[in-house]
Design an enzyme around this catalytic site. Structure first.
Site, PDB file in Angstrom:
ATOM      1  N   GLU A 217       0.211   3.691   1.711  1.00  0.00           N
ATOM      2  CA  GLU A 217       0.245   4.174   3.090  1.00  0.00           C
ATOM      3  C   GLU A 217       1.590   3.864   3.754  1.00  0.00           C
ATOM      4  OE1 GLU A 217      -1.886   5.930   5.061  1.00  0.00           O
ATOM      5  OE2 GLU A 217      -3.335   6.251   3.452  1.00  0.00           O
TER       6      GLU A 217
ATOM      7  N   TYR B 160      -1.817   0.767  10.366  1.00  0.00           N
ATOM      8  CA  TYR B 160      -2.059   0.077   9.091  1.00  0.00           C
ATOM      9  C   TYR B 160      -0.835   0.181   8.187  1.00  0.00           C
ATOM     10  CZ  TYR B 160      -3.851  -0.695   4.362  1.00  0.00           C
ATOM     11  OH  TYR B 160      -4.018  -1.132   3.075  1.00  0.00           O
TER      12      TYR B 160
ATOM     13  N   SER C 202       0.818  -1.215   0.000  1.00  0.00           N
ATOM     14  CA  SER C 202       0.000   0.000   0.000  1.00  0.00           C
ATOM     15  C   SER C 202       0.851   1.264   0.000  1.00  0.00           C
ATOM     16  CB  SER C 202      -0.886   0.006   1.254  1.00  0.00           C
ATOM     17  OG  SER C 202      -1.481   1.271   1.445  1.00  0.00           O
TER      18      SER C 202
END
Length: 322
Positions: free
Chosen positions: A127, A149, A125
């Protein structure tokens, strides 16, 4: 010619449903892993439910993963299952770490011992970049995750790299930037906006509460991104690829396009609510997908405005039906 078999964890999610459709279109035998729960949700795959084979399994139970691999004997495994909502990762950091980080290790261990010839895709990801070290972000950009996360995804990413290099597994990671669709969960800001606009358009609501309108993201269409996942597993050698549009847009731009699609003035309906602002905000994510373009021949097809309008239209139709 042998029919190829694929196992998708997270098949009932947004990406899983689009990937299952895509693989069925390629003639695959598609298997999906679902967790046993008292409330099974198959809405996203309802239209292909009879074409896929579902199995109960759990990313936290390595033995159930090994048993599944032995039973199905897939040529490809796509690990899309995770606790994937960033705000929830602050409320449930341990659970997020178990599923999103350790779950990857358990799947890789199951493959290593049970089906070492299987090709493995890990859903990484954007992120992981978090507090970005450079703009735009490429495969070489250092990670600085800003949420549990993002931290868990970074673990999952690096454990995949380690199993590839240490055990010679075909293990590839797609560093996917935000990708949306009419099947996106209501908790995500894009769908929260388009669903909110649809409710206001139909007279079911008057106000949409949002957090940071200045946050910027690189948003693409999930249906485009699953093709990149598949392409990664068709290469001669496994590698990691950024999958993105190379464009960045603010939440405010998203809001403006969505409300305009419904012939509404967003300033009359949007209220800023501090409760929706992250403890540590990720300011600017924009991906450099040059490697995916060069090596995979992949490019995004759906542009941002088209994506937002598609989602607004789908939400209005869905609410009219309901």
């Amino acid at each position: 010619m042998m029919t190829r078999r694929a196992l998708i964890t997270g098949i009932t999610g947004q990406d899983g449903s689009y990937l299952a459709e895509f693989l069925l279109g390629k003639g695959y035998e598609v298997h999906g892993m679902v967790r046993r729960s008292s409330e099974e949700k198959f809405e996203r795959i309802a239209h292909i439910r009879e074409k896929v084979v579902l199995h109960q399994g759990d990313l936290l139970d390595q033995f159930s993963l090994a048993a599944l691999l032995s039973q199905i004997k897939p040529q490809e495994v796509y690990n899309l299952a995770a606790q994937s909502f960033v705000p929830t990762s602050w409320n449930q950091p341990v659970l997020t770490g178990e599923f999103t980080a350790l779950g990857v290790t358990k799947m890789l261990e199951a493959i290593r011992h049970t089906a070492p010839e299987t090709r493995f895709y890990q859903a990484s990801s954007s992120e992981m970049f978090g507090r970005v070290r450079e703009t735009p972000q490429s495969e070489m950009t250092p990670f600085y995750p800003r949420s549990p996360y993002g931290v868990a995804k970074a673990y999952g990413h690096f454990i995949t790299v380690n199993y590839r290099e240490s055990f010679n597994l075909f293990a590839a990671s797609g560093i996917l930037f935000n990708h949306e669709s009419p099947r996106r969960g209501l908790e995500f800001v894009t769908r929260k906006v388009t669903h909110g606009v649809a409710r206001i358009r139909l007279g079911l609501d008057t106000t949409l509460r949002l957090g940071n309108l200045d946050a910027q993201r690189d948003w693409g269409f999930a249906g485009d991104y699953v093709e990149a996942m598949w392409l990664m597993l068709q290469q001669d050698k496994p590698d990691d690829y950024v999958v993105a549009t190379g464009e960045t847009h603010t939440v405010q731009e998203l809001v403006e396009i969505a409300f305009a699609r419904a012939d509404l003035d967003w300033k009359k309906h949007v209220k800023i609510d501090p409760a929706f602002i992250r403890p540590a905000e990720v300011d600017l994510l924009i991906g450099d997908y040059a490697k995916a373009k060069k090596q995979l021949g992949w490019e995004p097809k759906v542009r941002f405005k088209e994506l937002v309008e598609m989602m607004v239209d789908a939400d209005i139709e869905r609410l009219k039906r309901d």
